[in-house]
Design a protein around this motif. Structure first.
Motif, PDB file in Angstrom:
ATOM      1  N   THR A 108       0.843  -1.212   0.000  1.00 57.52           N
ATOM      2  CA  THR A 108       0.000   0.000   0.000  1.00 57.52           C
ATOM      3  C   THR A 108       0.874   1.256   0.000  1.00 57.52           C
ATOM      4  O   THR A 108       0.482   2.281  -0.549  1.00 57.52           O
ATOM      5  N   ASN A 109       2.067   1.187   0.599  1.00 61.44           N
ATOM      6  CA  ASN A 109       2.943   2.364   0.571  1.00 61.44           C
ATOM      7  C   ASN A 109       3.397   2.669  -0.857  1.00 61.44           C
ATOM      8  O   ASN A 109       3.449   3.828  -1.257  1.00 61.44           O
ATOM      9  N   GLN A 131      -1.188  -8.178   0.693  1.00 59.92           N
ATOM     10  CA  GLN A 131       0.017  -7.537   0.182  1.00 59.92           C
ATOM     11  C   GLN A 131       1.018  -8.591  -0.257  1.00 59.92           C
ATOM     12  O   GLN A 131       1.328  -9.501   0.502  1.00 59.92           O
ATOM     13  N   ARG A 133       4.156  -7.747  -1.381  1.00 61.21           N
ATOM     14  CA  ARG A 133       5.486  -7.310  -0.935  1.00 61.21           C
ATOM     15  C   ARG A 133       5.344  -6.266   0.165  1.00 61.21           C
ATOM     16  O   ARG A 133       5.822  -5.131   0.021  1.00 61.21           O
ATOM     17  N   GLY A 134       4.672  -6.655   1.256  1.00 59.67           N
ATOM     18  CA  GLY A 134       4.509  -5.737   2.378  1.00 59.67           C
ATOM     19  C   GLY A 134       5.877  -5.406   2.965  1.00 59.67           C
ATOM     20  O   GLY A 134       6.683  -6.294   3.184  1.00 59.67           O
ATOM     21  N   ARG A 135       6.119  -4.100   3.170  1.00 54.92           N
ATOM     22  CA  ARG A 135       7.445  -3.679   3.633  1.00 54.92           C
ATOM     23  C   ARG A 135       7.409  -3.185   5.067  1.00 54.92           C
ATOM     24  O   ARG A 135       6.466  -2.520   5.486  1.00 54.92           O
ATOM     25  N   GLY A 136       8.473  -3.517   5.804  1.00 47.35           N
ATOM     26  CA  GLY A 136       8.626  -2.981   7.151  1.00 47.35           C
ATOM     27  C   GLY A 136       9.810  -2.032   7.192  1.00 47.35           C
ATOM     28  O   GLY A 136      10.387  -1.710   6.146  1.00 47.35           O
ATOM     29  N   ARG A 137      10.163  -1.576   8.385  1.00 49.89           N
ATOM     30  CA  ARG A 137      11.342  -0.708   8.518  1.00 49.89           C
ATOM     31  C   ARG A 137      12.592  -1.504   8.171  1.00 49.89           C
ATOM     32  O   ARG A 137      12.596  -2.722   8.257  1.00 49.89           O
ATOM     33  N   TRP A 142       6.865  -7.453   5.784  1.00 51.38           N
ATOM     34  CA  TRP A 142       5.738  -7.403   6.733  1.00 51.38           C
ATOM     35  C   TRP A 142       4.792  -8.550   6.400  1.00 51.38           C
ATOM     36  O   TRP A 142       4.285  -8.646   5.289  1.00 51.38           O
ATOM     37  N   LEU A 151      -4.204  -3.556   6.439  1.00 54.23           N
ATOM     38  CA  LEU A 151      -2.997  -3.136   5.733  1.00 54.23           C
ATOM     39  C   LEU A 151      -3.359  -1.873   4.969  1.00 54.23           C
ATOM     40  O   LEU A 151      -4.115  -1.940   3.996  1.00 54.23           O
ATOM     41  N   PHE A 152      -2.874  -0.730   5.442  1.00 59.36           N
ATOM     42  CA  PHE A 152      -3.278   0.496   4.754  1.00 59.36           C
ATOM     43  C   PHE A 152      -2.240   1.609   4.891  1.00 59.36           C
ATOM     44  O   PHE A 152      -1.362   1.553   5.749  1.00 59.36           O
ATOM     45  N   ASP A 195       6.257   0.838  17.095  1.00 56.58           N
ATOM     46  CA  ASP A 195       5.645  -0.498  17.177  1.00 56.58           C
ATOM     47  C   ASP A 195       4.613  -0.511  18.303  1.00 56.58           C
ATOM     48  O   ASP A 195       4.835   0.103  19.343  1.00 56.58           O
ATOM     49  N   LYS A 202       4.367  -7.903  19.486  1.00 58.25           N
ATOM     50  CA  LYS A 202       4.001  -6.833  18.540  1.00 58.25           C
ATOM     51  C   LYS A 202       2.746  -7.210  17.754  1.00 58.25           C
ATOM     52  O   LYS A 202       2.641  -8.329  17.264  1.00 58.25           O
ATOM     53  N   ILE A 206       4.381   0.533  11.977  1.00 61.73           N
ATOM     54  CA  ILE A 206       4.098   1.713  11.149  1.00 61.73           C
ATOM     55  C   ILE A 206       5.336   2.064  10.333  1.00 61.73           C
ATOM     56  O   ILE A 206       6.446   2.135  10.875  1.00 61.73           O
ATOM     57  N   ILE A 224       0.351   1.502   7.782  1.00 59.27           N
ATOM     58  CA  ILE A 224       0.034   0.845   9.052  1.00 59.27           C
ATOM     59  C   ILE A 224      -0.378  -0.608   8.800  1.00 59.27           C
ATOM     60  O   ILE A 224      -1.255  -0.884   7.974  1.00 59.27           O
ATOM     61  N   GLY A 225       0.280  -1.526   9.489  1.00 63.99           N
ATOM     62  CA  GLY A 225      -0.103  -2.932   9.423  1.00 63.99           C
ATOM     63  C   GLY A 225      -0.547  -3.380  10.807  1.00 63.99           C
ATOM     64  O   GLY A 225       0.180  -3.189  11.782  1.00 63.99           O
TER      65      GLY A 225
HETATM   66  C1  BTN Z   1       7.518  -2.197  10.781  1.00 67.50           C
HETATM   67  O1  BTN Z   1       7.119  -2.567  11.874  1.00 67.50           O
HETATM   68  O2  BTN Z   1       8.659  -2.463  10.392  1.00 67.50           O
HETATM   69  C2  BTN Z   1       6.595  -1.401   9.891  1.00 67.50           C
HETATM   70  C3  BTN Z   1       5.594  -2.282   9.208  1.00 67.50           C
HETATM   71  C4  BTN Z   1       4.618  -1.526   8.333  1.00 67.50           C
HETATM   72  C5  BTN Z   1       3.718  -2.436   7.532  1.00 67.50           C
HETATM   73  C6  BTN Z   1       2.652  -1.705   6.799  1.00 67.50           C
HETATM   74  S1  BTN Z   1       1.437  -2.760   6.121  1.00 67.50           S
HETATM   75  C7  BTN Z   1       0.757  -1.454   5.202  1.00 67.50           C
HETATM   76  C8  BTN Z   1       1.904  -0.623   4.693  1.00 67.50           C
HETATM   77  N1  BTN Z   1       2.383  -1.129   3.431  1.00 67.50           N
HETATM   78  C9  BTN Z   1       3.622  -1.633   3.523  1.00 67.50           C
HETATM   79  O3  BTN Z   1       4.248  -2.171   2.588  1.00 67.50           O
HETATM   80  N2  BTN Z   1       4.068  -1.514   4.778  1.00 67.50           N
HETATM   81  C10 BTN Z   1       3.117  -0.844   5.627  1.00 67.50           C
END
Ligand code: BTN
Length: 340
Positions: A108-109, A131, A133-137, A142, A151-152, A195, A202, A206, A224-225
Motif C-alpha cells: 500500500t505504501n 500484500q 510485498r509488504g514492507r517494514g522498517r 511485513w 494493511l493500509f 511499534d 508486537k 508503522i 500501518i499494518g
Molecule cells: C515495521 O514494523 O517495520 C513497519 C511495518 C509496516 C507495515 C505496513 S502494512 C501497510 C503498509 N504497506 C507496507 O508495505 N508496509 C506498511
C-alpha cells in the motif's frame, strides 16, 4: 445496524462505480426496500443490470434481501474495507473520505506513493486485503494473512519540515493504541519508535515515508499494518514475537470497525497537532510507552547503545541515559528490553 446504515458521505465530483452507487443508495434507504426501478433510474441502466450488480455485491459479502414486488434492502455490510463500507458512518471530514481499495497489491505504501505523485489529496486511504510485498522498517518484510488483517497507508500533505515528520508517526501510533483500546478494551503500549505491543508481543507496525526537499515536505505516507484476526503463530518467522487482536481477545474482531475508529482518532489528533503543537500528544505517547524508565539496548546498523530510556523529545528522538550517566539523543534503531 442503524449506525452502519446512517449516511455515506460522498466526495464532491467523485464518480462512484455502479456497485458503490447501489450500496450507497441502499445505505441511505436505512433498511427500507428500494425498488429495482428506482435503482435502475438512479444508475441510468436496466433493471436486469441492477440485478446483475446485486448478485455481484452478494458475492462480495453484502447481505441484500430481494422481494419480487418491493425491491431490495440491505441487511448487513461485509467486513471488507470496500470504499462504500469504510465511508458508511465514518465520522471524519477528510481522513479516509477518499478510499482506494485493492483486493491484492504489492504494497500500500508503493501504491500510495504513485497516487501522491499524481496529486492525491490529503487523507486519501490506500487499503488492501492482501500484500504481496509488504514492507517494514529497514527493508524487512511485513507478514499478514489475506483478508484477516488491516494493511493500509494514509497520504498526508503536512506543513512540517522533514525533521518534524516523526510527529505524524507519533500521533498515528497513539491513535491506533487509543482506537484499539476504545473498541476492544485491550491496552496497547508503544515501543519507540513506532511499534505497538500487547502482552509483550508486537501486533502493529508503522512505516513512515516522505518526499520533499530539505525545508519542505511535499507528502508523507503513513503505512500501518495491524494483525487483527490472523494467527501469527502459523508464521514461523514471527511466531514468537507477534500477536493479533483476536489472539488476545480469543474472538474475531471487525476490521472495518477498528479501521473507522483509527481514522477518526488520527483526524482528531492531526487537527490537534495543527492547533496546539506536539507537547500534549508527546505526553500522551510517553504515558503509553513500553520502554520509558526501563533498561534497554538500542541497535542500529552495527552499533549498540545500552542505557535507560528516559523520554522522547519533540522531534521523536529517544533520550537515553547511558551507563556512564551521559544523555544521548538517538534518531533510529531497534529497541529491546534488557533483562539484567
Ligand atoms: C515495521 O514494523 O517495520 C513497519 C511495518 C509496516 C507495515 C505496513 S502494512 C501497510 C503498509 N504497506 C507496507 O508495505 N508496509 C506498511
Amino acid at each position: 445496524m442503524a449506525s452502519v446504515l446512517r449516511h455515506v458521505k460522498e466526495k464532491k465530483g467523485e464518480r462512484l462505480s455502479p456497485a458503490e452507487e447501489i450500496v450507497s443508495l441502499l445505505i441511505d434507504g436505512q433498511g427500507d426496500y428500494l425498488s429495482g426501478e428506482s435503482l435502475a433510474r438512479s444508475l441510468d441502466c436496466s433493471r436486469a443490470a441492477v440485478w446483475k450488480w446485486i448478485r455481484r455485491l452478494r458475492k462480495d459479502g453484502f447481505v441484500i434481501q430481494a422481494h419480487p414486488k418491493r425491491g431490495y434492502r440491505l441487511i448487513s455490510l461485509p467486513d471488507t474495507p470496500f470504499p462504500s463500507v469504510v465511508r458508511a458512518a465514518l465520522g471524519t471530514s477528510y481522513i479516509g473520505q477518499v478510499v482506494s481499495y485493492y483486493p491484492r497489491i504489492d504494497s500500500t505504501n508503493a501504491t500510495a506513493r504513485q497516487l501522491a505523485e499524481k496529486g492525491a489529496e490529503e487523507g486519501t486511504l490506500v487499503i488492501t486485503d492482501e500484500q504481496l510485498r509488504g514492507r517494514g522498517r529497514f527493508s524487512r518484510r511485513w507478514y499478514a494473512m489475506p483478508k484477516k488483517d488491516l494493511l493500509f497507508t494514509l497520504i498526508f500533505r503536512p506543513e512540517l519540515k522533514p525533521l518534524q515528520v516523526f510527529r505524524l508517526t507519533l500521533l498515528s501510533s497513539l491513535a491506533v493504541a487509543e482506537a484499539v483500546e476504545r473498541e476492544t478494551g485491550l491496552k496497547p503500549l508503544i515501543k519507540w519508535p513506532n511499534d505497538l505491543y500487547l502482552e509483550n508481543k508486537k501486533f502493529c507496525g508503522i512505516l513512515t515515508e516522505l518526499a520533499g526537499e530539505q525545508e519542505r515536505v511535499s507528502y508523507c505516507l503513513i503505512g500501518i499494518g495491524i494483525n487483527v484476526n490472523s494467527d501469527p503463530s502459523s508464521h514461523p518467522e514471527i511466531s514468537n514475537i507477534a500477536t493479533s487482536l483476536s489472539c488476545c481477545l480469543k474472538r474475531e474482531v471487525s476490521r472495518v470497525q477498528i479501521l473507522k475508529t483509527i481514522l477518526e482518532c488520527i483526524e482528531e489528533k492531526y487537527e490537534r497537532l495543527k492547533r496546539e503543537g506536539i507537547a500534549r500528544l508527546r505526553e500522551e505517547w510517553n504515558n503509553r510507552s513500553l520502554i520509558l524508565g526501563k533498561r534497554v539496548i538500542v541497535s542500529s546498523n552495527k552499533t549498540e547503545e545500552k542505557g535507560t530510556a528516559e523520554s522522547i523529545d519533540e522531534d521523536g528522538f529517544l533520550i537515553l541515559r547511558d551507563e556512564k550517566g551521559e544523555r544521548k539523543r538517538i534518531l533510529s534503531g531497534d529497541v529491546s528490553l534488557r533483562l539484567r
